[in-house]
Design an enzyme around this catalytic site. Structure first.
Site, PDB file in Angstrom:
ATOM      1  N   GLY A 206       0.854  -1.192   0.000  1.00  0.00           N
ATOM      2  CA  GLY A 206       0.000   0.000   0.000  1.00  0.00           C
ATOM      3  C   GLY A 206       0.887   1.238   0.000  1.00  0.00           C
ATOM      4  CG  LEU A 207      -0.718   4.720  -1.892  1.00  0.00           C
ATOM      5  CD1 LEU A 207      -1.807   5.799  -1.938  1.00  0.00           C
ATOM      6  CD2 LEU A 207       0.263   4.899  -3.051  1.00  0.00           C
ATOM      7  CB  SER A 208       4.367   6.433   1.777  1.00  0.00           C
ATOM      8  OG  SER A 208       4.954   7.002   2.924  1.00  0.00           O
ATOM      9  N   GLY A 209       2.232   5.655   4.334  1.00  0.00           N
ATOM     10  CA  GLY A 209       1.242   6.231   5.242  1.00  0.00           C
ATOM     11  C   GLY A 209      -0.104   5.525   5.228  1.00  0.00           C
ATOM     12  CB  SER A 210      -1.494   2.793   3.184  1.00  0.00           C
ATOM     13  OG  SER A 210      -0.457   1.836   3.289  1.00  0.00           O
ATOM     14  N   GLY A 211      -0.808   2.625   6.449  1.00  0.00           N
ATOM     15  CA  GLY A 211      -1.077   1.883   7.688  1.00  0.00           C
ATOM     16  C   GLY A 211      -0.538   0.457   7.689  1.00  0.00           C
ATOM     17  CE  LYS A 212       3.604  -0.050   3.231  1.00  0.00           C
ATOM     18  NZ  LYS A 212       3.188   1.353   3.109  1.00  0.00           N
ATOM     19  CB  SER A 213       4.418  -0.231   9.633  1.00  0.00           C
ATOM     20  OG  SER A 213       5.513  -0.818  10.278  1.00  0.00           O
TER      21      SER A 213
ATOM     22  CB  SER B 243       6.041  -4.108  -2.432  1.00  0.00           C
ATOM     23  OG  SER B 243       4.923  -4.247  -1.575  1.00  0.00           O
TER      24      SER B 243
END
Lengths: 208, 208
Positions: free
Chosen positions: A40-47, A114
């Protein structure tokens, strides 16, 4: 005895490699190994979501671990920059490490933008069927940019960062992700629960 | 809700990273993470003993995994050859991957010749105190060569392989390994038991 006089035992050197197979591991651990590939985009909440899922799994005594920029970029991939070929090598190595973790019986969660379908599908092709779980953290660009937890969108808009995913570099959304998190209508806990539900329903983890 | 309107929650993105610490992992798994770094000549028995230890640990439901040439050279390090700088990079990446596994709470066993003290000490320096266990598989060259499970000594003697550790390239034996396996007087099971005893005595794994 472990010496040159005992030729048959010496040959055990090759026979005994790989004494533990995936089934034996799964039986001992109570769950299978798998790669949960968050994209997902930067800041999307993946981490954030990945770490919440990890905690829920550890609470169930599962082996779970998040690979993200914090523990990969500064160690294994510290020799890589952000040029196109370095980005490809970055994802390649992460994919190979994730494969090792899954082979070890771990539920490994990777949290990297990614952006390219080809790179993600390459990692998928490394894993046995069913052991690659693509988790699309689907947060609209406007929300990621308004959130901007690391101030990166601001820098990109100011021209200090180029080739920024979603702005002047493409993000290729997954077409058929195993888990699709539409985060506009989900809390972090709800998103994490949706991932856990997938693992339960696909017999990757046992019923708790 | 997980959206741009909730600024405080958006900031949780950074707060919540790393929800699970090493202590929480150790409590859930019943053992600490550590790197068991097997070193010794080609044919010394590193991989055989390592896999036996792995099996014993899995039988105790621990999270254990062997990194060796089979699963690393063909995947993560498939881009590396055998030139001096490639050998250094090979061990560097293995060390970084071993560190990730230990951080994940795994007892990771690496089985590579790793002939240079400097390279091994570099990996040691990556780990918290007590989490790097150097296991010296001390098998005399004559026995390794007589055994020659992969036919490599024969090829080296015939001049088909150069820079072969123990013949025309040095092996720097560990000076103070945590575990010293003098394999001339040990069976594979006895050697594996000596490693397990070390882990027990140093509270890395709990009493079974």
């Amino acid at each position: 005895m472990f010496n040159a006089m005992s030729a048959p035992k010496a040959q055990n050197l090759t026979w005994h490699i790989g004494e533990v197979d995936r089934e034996a591991r799964a039986a001992a651990h109570g769950h299978r190994g798998a790669v949960l590939w968050f994209t997902g985009l930067s800041g999307s909440g993946k981490s954030t979501i990945g770490h919440r899922v990890e905690r829920l799994l550890i609470e169930r005594r599962a082996f779970a671990y998040v690979l993200d920029g914090d523990n990969v970029r500064h160690g294994l991939n510290s020799d890589l920059g952000f040029a196109a070929e370095d980005r490809i090598e970055n994802i390649r190595r992460i994919g190979e490490v994730a494969r090792l973790f899954a082979d070890a019986g771990c539920l490994v969660l990777s949290a990297f933008i990614s952006p390219y379908r080809k790179d993600r599908d390459r990692v998928r092709s490394l894993l046995p069927d069913g052991e690659f779980v693509e988790v699309f953290v689907d947060t609209p660009l406007e929300i990621c940019e308004a959130r901007d937890p690391k101030g990166l969108y601001k820098k990109a808009r100011a021209g200090e960062i180029s080739n920024f995913t979603g702005l002047d570099a493409p993000y290729e959304a997954p077409e058929r992700p195993e888990v699709h998190l539409e985060t506009e209508s989900l809390s972090v806990d709800e998103a994490a629960a949706q991932v856990i539900r997938y693992l339960d329903e696909h017999d990757i983890i046992g019923a708790s």
